[in-house]
Design a protein around this motif. Structure first.
Motif, PDB file in Angstrom:
ATOM      1  N   HIS A 165       0.814  -1.284  -0.045  1.00 26.49           N
ATOM      2  CA  HIS A 165      -0.015  -0.076   0.125  1.00 26.49           C
ATOM      3  C   HIS A 165       0.876   1.343   0.066  1.00 26.49           C
ATOM      4  CE1 HIS A 165      -3.429  -2.358   1.965  1.00 26.49           C
ATOM      5  NE2 HIS A 165      -3.280  -2.714   0.676  1.00 26.49           N
ATOM      6  N   SER A 166       2.183   1.261   0.530  1.00 29.53           N
ATOM      7  CA  SER A 166       2.995   2.319   0.183  1.00 29.53           C
ATOM      8  C   SER A 166       3.282   2.689  -1.161  1.00 29.53           C
ATOM      9  CB  SER A 166       4.411   2.005   0.991  1.00 29.53           C
ATOM     10  OG  SER A 166       4.163   1.735   2.244  1.00 29.53           O
ATOM     11  N   PHE A 167       3.041   1.822  -2.111  1.00 28.96           N
ATOM     12  CA  PHE A 167       3.060   2.209  -3.381  1.00 28.96           C
ATOM     13  C   PHE A 167       1.529   2.573  -3.887  1.00 28.96           C
ATOM     14  CE2 PHE A 167       1.908  -0.091  -7.292  1.00 28.96           C
ATOM     15  CZ  PHE A 167       2.521   0.894  -8.284  1.00 28.96           C
ATOM     16  N   LEU A 168       0.750   1.671  -3.691  1.00 32.12           N
ATOM     17  CA  LEU A 168      -0.512   1.784  -4.267  1.00 32.12           C
ATOM     18  C   LEU A 168      -1.111   3.231  -3.954  1.00 32.12           C
ATOM     19  CD1 LEU A 168      -1.374  -1.897  -4.202  1.00 32.12           C
ATOM     20  CD2 LEU A 168      -0.884  -0.707  -6.035  1.00 32.12           C
ATOM     21  N   ARG A 169      -1.169   3.531  -2.640  1.00 31.26           N
ATOM     22  CA  ARG A 169      -1.736   4.737  -2.524  1.00 31.26           C
ATOM     23  C   ARG A 169      -1.386   6.049  -3.345  1.00 31.26           C
ATOM     24  NH1 ARG A 169       0.721   4.605   2.702  1.00 31.26           N
ATOM     25  NH2 ARG A 169      -1.163   3.717   3.382  1.00 31.26           N
ATOM     26  N   HIS A 170      -0.297   6.137  -3.821  1.00 32.12           N
ATOM     27  CA  HIS A 170       0.306   7.139  -4.453  1.00 32.12           C
ATOM     28  C   HIS A 170      -0.057   7.055  -6.026  1.00 32.12           C
ATOM     29  CE1 HIS A 170       2.726   8.452  -1.206  1.00 32.12           C
ATOM     30  NE2 HIS A 170       2.893   7.367  -0.950  1.00 32.12           N
ATOM     31  N   VAL A 171      -0.702   6.024  -6.479  1.00 36.10           N
ATOM     32  CA  VAL A 171      -1.197   5.857  -7.772  1.00 36.10           C
ATOM     33  C   VAL A 171      -2.550   6.468  -8.055  1.00 36.10           C
ATOM     34  CG1 VAL A 171      -1.698   4.247  -9.685  1.00 36.10           C
ATOM     35  CG2 VAL A 171       0.138   3.609  -8.088  1.00 36.10           C
ATOM     36  N   GLU A 172      -3.238   6.663  -7.143  1.00 36.61           N
ATOM     37  CA  GLU A 172      -4.623   7.309  -7.502  1.00 36.61           C
ATOM     38  C   GLU A 172      -4.902   8.499  -7.933  1.00 36.61           C
ATOM     39  OE1 GLU A 172      -7.144   6.479  -3.944  1.00 36.61           O
ATOM     40  OE2 GLU A 172      -5.802   5.120  -2.937  1.00 36.61           O
ATOM     41  N   ARG A 173      -3.882   9.266  -7.907  1.00 33.55           N
ATOM     42  CA  ARG A 173      -4.136  10.594  -8.244  1.00 33.55           C
ATOM     43  C   ARG A 173      -3.500  11.012  -9.757  1.00 33.55           C
ATOM     44  NH1 ARG A 173      -5.729  13.763  -3.892  1.00 33.55           N
ATOM     45  NH2 ARG A 173      -5.409  13.168  -1.791  1.00 33.55           N
ATOM     46  N   ALA A 174      -2.686  10.188 -10.244  1.00 32.66           N
ATOM     47  CA  ALA A 174      -2.235  10.353 -11.367  1.00 32.66           C
ATOM     48  C   ALA A 174      -3.073  10.498 -12.488  1.00 32.66           C
ATOM     49  CB  ALA A 174      -1.003   9.180 -11.756  1.00 32.66           C
ATOM     50  N   LYS A 175      -3.145  11.503 -13.371  1.00 37.68           N
ATOM     51  CA  LYS A 175      -3.802  11.708 -14.592  1.00 37.68           C
ATOM     52  C   LYS A 175      -3.609  10.283 -15.578  1.00 37.68           C
ATOM     53  CE  LYS A 175      -4.426  16.684 -14.288  1.00 37.68           C
ATOM     54  NZ  LYS A 175      -3.663  16.931 -12.846  1.00 37.68           N
ATOM     55  N   ILE A 176      -2.340  10.113 -15.954  1.00 40.31           N
ATOM     56  CA  ILE A 176      -1.993   9.260 -16.681  1.00 40.31           C
ATOM     57  C   ILE A 176      -1.182   7.976 -16.166  1.00 40.31           C
ATOM     58  CG2 ILE A 176      -0.742   8.748 -19.062  1.00 40.31           C
ATOM     59  CD1 ILE A 176      -1.429  11.661 -19.767  1.00 40.31           C
ATOM     60  N   LEU A 177      -1.437   6.993 -16.321  1.00 40.21           N
ATOM     61  CA  LEU A 177      -0.710   5.711 -15.662  1.00 40.21           C
ATOM     62  C   LEU A 177       0.173   5.312 -16.791  1.00 40.21           C
ATOM     63  CD1 LEU A 177      -3.231   3.269 -13.859  1.00 40.21           C
ATOM     64  CD2 LEU A 177      -1.498   5.197 -12.921  1.00 40.21           C
ATOM     65  N   VAL A 178       1.583   5.344 -16.493  1.00 36.20           N
ATOM     66  CA  VAL A 178       2.525   4.747 -17.605  1.00 36.20           C
ATOM     67  C   VAL A 178       2.972   3.331 -17.089  1.00 36.20           C
ATOM     68  CG1 VAL A 178       4.868   5.499 -18.542  1.00 36.20           C
ATOM     69  CG2 VAL A 178       3.064   7.195 -18.401  1.00 36.20           C
ATOM     70  N   TYR A 179       2.773   2.498 -17.805  1.00 35.83           N
ATOM     71  CA  TYR A 179       3.567   1.156 -17.267  1.00 35.83           C
ATOM     72  C   TYR A 179       4.792   1.091 -17.997  1.00 35.83           C
ATOM     73  CZ  TYR A 179      -1.518  -0.108 -16.411  1.00 35.83           C
ATOM     74  OH  TYR A 179      -2.771   0.084 -16.164  1.00 35.83           O
ATOM     75  N   VAL A 180       5.746   0.904 -16.974  1.00 36.68           N
ATOM     76  CA  VAL A 180       7.274   0.803 -17.453  1.00 36.68           C
ATOM     77  C   VAL A 180       7.439  -0.828 -17.686  1.00 36.68           C
ATOM     78  CG1 VAL A 180       9.721   1.431 -17.096  1.00 36.68           C
ATOM     79  CG2 VAL A 180       7.607   3.193 -16.470  1.00 36.68           C
ATOM     80  N   ILE A 181       7.479  -1.194 -18.803  1.00 30.49           N
ATOM     81  CA  ILE A 181       7.846  -2.693 -19.076  1.00 30.49           C
ATOM     82  C   ILE A 181       9.346  -2.900 -19.671  1.00 30.49           C
ATOM     83  CG2 ILE A 181       6.938  -4.782 -20.290  1.00 30.49           C
ATOM     84  CD1 ILE A 181       5.011  -3.548 -18.256  1.00 30.49           C
ATOM     85  N   ASP A 182       9.787  -3.861 -18.917  1.00 31.63           N
ATOM     86  CA  ASP A 182      11.369  -4.369 -19.222  1.00 31.63           C
ATOM     87  C   ASP A 182      11.061  -5.169 -20.571  1.00 31.63           C
ATOM     88  OD1 ASP A 182      13.812  -4.997 -19.736  1.00 31.63           O
ATOM     89  OD2 ASP A 182      14.357  -5.549 -17.547  1.00 31.63           O
ATOM     90  N   ILE A 183      11.214  -4.773 -21.671  1.00 25.80           N
ATOM     91  CA  ILE A 183      10.950  -5.865 -22.679  1.00 25.80           C
ATOM     92  C   ILE A 183      12.176  -6.855 -23.242  1.00 25.80           C
ATOM     93  CG2 ILE A 183       9.086  -4.621 -23.926  1.00 25.80           C
ATOM     94  CD1 ILE A 183      11.372  -3.539 -26.000  1.00 25.80           C
ATOM     95  N   SER A 184      13.246  -6.724 -22.233  1.00 24.26           N
ATOM     96  CA  SER A 184      14.404  -7.506 -22.301  1.00 24.26           C
ATOM     97  C   SER A 184      14.016  -8.808 -21.320  1.00 24.26           C
ATOM     98  CB  SER A 184      15.666  -6.931 -22.134  1.00 24.26           C
ATOM     99  OG  SER A 184      15.500  -6.640 -20.412  1.00 24.26           O
ATOM    100  N   ARG A 185      13.085  -8.731 -20.584  1.00 25.83           N
ATOM    101  CA  ARG A 185      12.641  -9.968 -19.895  1.00 25.83           C
ATOM    102  C   ARG A 185      11.989 -11.029 -20.699  1.00 25.83           C
ATOM    103  NH1 ARG A 185      11.941  -9.473 -14.359  1.00 25.83           N
ATOM    104  NH2 ARG A 185       9.765 -10.432 -14.391  1.00 25.83           N
ATOM    105  N   SER A 186      11.822 -11.928 -20.420  1.00 28.33           N
ATOM    106  CA  SER A 186      11.439 -13.432 -21.207  1.00 28.33           C
ATOM    107  C   SER A 186       9.802 -13.409 -21.271  1.00 28.33           C
ATOM    108  CB  SER A 186      11.516 -14.539 -20.311  1.00 28.33           C
ATOM    109  OG  SER A 186      11.025 -14.595 -19.046  1.00 28.33           O
ATOM    110  N   SER A 187       9.155 -12.561 -20.470  1.00 29.35           N
ATOM    111  CA  SER A 187       7.547 -12.431 -20.769  1.00 29.35           C
ATOM    112  C   SER A 187       6.989 -11.175 -20.305  1.00 29.35           C
ATOM    113  CB  SER A 187       7.012 -13.486 -19.739  1.00 29.35           C
ATOM    114  OG  SER A 187       7.402 -13.492 -18.249  1.00 29.35           O
ATOM    115  N   PRO A 188       7.260  -9.991 -20.935  1.00 28.17           N
ATOM    116  CA  PRO A 188       6.742  -8.726 -20.649  1.00 28.17           C
ATOM    117  C   PRO A 188       5.309  -8.523 -20.603  1.00 28.17           C
ATOM    118  CG  PRO A 188       7.659  -8.749 -23.052  1.00 28.17           C
ATOM    119  CD  PRO A 188       7.998 -10.047 -22.185  1.00 28.17           C
TER     120      PRO A 188
END
Length: 412
Positions: A290-313
């Motif tokens: 929850h220390s992370f998740l409570r800070h997501v609520e107010r963002a106008k845009i969610l940007v998913y940062v995906i590491d596409i060098s991993r095996s299963s992005p």
């Protein structure tokens, strides 16, 4: 420095100052009229939002304002007690905690009498003065008057008690009074009557309010970067903004949100928040939870940062979306963008990017970048600005319509 974004406090307003028992004494006036001053009101507990604070670490669990100053002779009233101002970060949510009242216990006559006596300030040896038989007891008259005032004071507290405080401090210098200080006591002129020309008593100040609150910081930013540990969020934030978060090759290098400002050539600005890394089970408060998740609520845009060098992005994206929805239903419905980071890893990045594009089927825009080498960053900042401008325009229009609706209601 430890980052604290949630704290429970007890707010205690200052007690009122005591009234003064005093009489005017001059060379040719040995027995002058009463001139004791009233006690000053106690200080309030006030909470205020400011950009100068980023954490609740400095907020104590018990926050107490100063007592009002006692009255003095010569009709000098006491000063108001110093208010306690709690400066908190912008984006702090204040929620009052309803405390269950303890069941009322039987009070003996001795306890009632002791409580009544404790609220009086007496002139020296005033308690030894004997009232002649058949003469009125002025002190008992004053006691009855204060008993009536006590009943009125309790009635006013019951009737004026409104809804519990629940406020969101989203603007600079926005403030609210959490607890109000107690009323100061009366000086002895208050009890002056045509019959009693020399009252030798005053009252003590009333106690200040005591209430409990929860303070929770929810970061305010235009864009929130979400991703699994080591996806490159901190590196990306450093590449596109003026922030310099810690960057290292291990999980949870970011332990609290960083907010950076993206500056454009025409002085346009938008804010980006790097939120601590998310893992499976975060909605159950696993990891940073929850220390992370409570800070997501107010963002106008969610940007998913995906590491596409991993095996299963694709699985990484599903994990992020599942955790967000499990924490708060509909959180993933807001405007989103996928940043396919580490696109410089030519061995696996190209195929994984194609698979990710096929999976989302155009429902979420994808921008491939290399945050480490700052490749394609200019395109990303252009896309972010376009989306933020669009959302801000919608918010302004909605605020305008709401203001017009309020004006129409007032006219009606």
């Amino acid at each position: 420095m430890k980052f604290v974004d949630f704290v429970r406090i007890k707010a205690i307003a200052g007690d009122g100052g005591d009234g003064c028992v005093s009489f005017l004494r001059e060379k040719f006036l040995p027995k002058g009229p009463p001139n004791g001053g009233n006690g000053g009101p106690g200080g309030n507990v006030v909470i205020r939002a400011t950009r100068d604070e980023t954490s609740l670490k400095h907020v104590g669990h018990v926050c107490k304002a100063k007592k009002g100053q006692n009255g003095a002779g010569g009709g000098r009233n006491g000063n108001v007690g110093d208010h306690l101002v709690l400066n908190v970060p912008i984006g702090t949510v204040v929620r009052e905690i309803e405390v269950e009242e303890e069941p009322r216990k039987m009070i003996t006559k001795e306890e009632i009498q002791a409580e009544k006596e404790a609220r009086w300030v007496l002139y020296p040896r005033a308690e030894d003065i004997q009232v002649p038989e058949g003469k009125p007891n002025f002190f008992k008259q004053a006691q009855r008057m204060m008993d009536e005032e006590d009943r009125y004071y309790r009635w006013r507290q019951r009737t004026k008690k409104g809804e519990p405080i629940h406020i969101d401090l989203t603007e600079e210098n926005q403030q609210v009074v959490l607890c109000r200080g107690g009323v100061g006591g009366h000086g002895n002129p208050y009890f002056l009557t045509s019959d009693n020309r020399s009252p030798k008593w005053a009252t003590r100040g009333r106690a200040g309010e005591i209430r409990e609150f929860e303070l929770e910081v929810k970061t305010i930013a235009d864009i929130g970067l979400v991703g699994l540990p080591n996806a490159g969020k901190s590196t990306l934030l450093g590449a596109i903004s003026n922030a310099h978060p810690k960057q290292a090759d291990y999980s949870f290098t970011t332990l609290h949100p960083y907010v950076g400002t993206v500056d454009y050539a025409d002085q346009y600005q938008l804010t980006v928040a790097d939120i601590p890394g998310l893992i499976s089970g975060a909605h159950r408060n696993i990891g940073l939870g929850h220390s992370f998740l409570r800070h997501v609520e107010r963002a106008k845009i969610l940007v998913y940062v995906i590491d596409i060098s991993r095996s299963s992005p694709i699985d990484d994206l599903k994990t992020l979306q599942y955790e967000l929805n499990a924490y708060k239903s509909g959180l993933t419905d807001r405007q989103s963008l996928i940043v396919a980071n580490k696109a410089d890893k030519v061995g696996t990045a190209k195929n994984n990017l194609e698979q990710l594009q096929a999976h989302v089927k155009g429902s979420i825009p994808i921008v491939p970048v290399s945050a480490r080498y700052e490749k394609n960053v200019l395109k990303l900042t252009s896309v972010l600005r376009k989306e933020v401008e669009r959302i801000r325009a919608i918010e302004i229009e909605e605020a305008r319509k709401l203001e017009e609706a309020k004006e129409d209601d007032e006219l009606v």
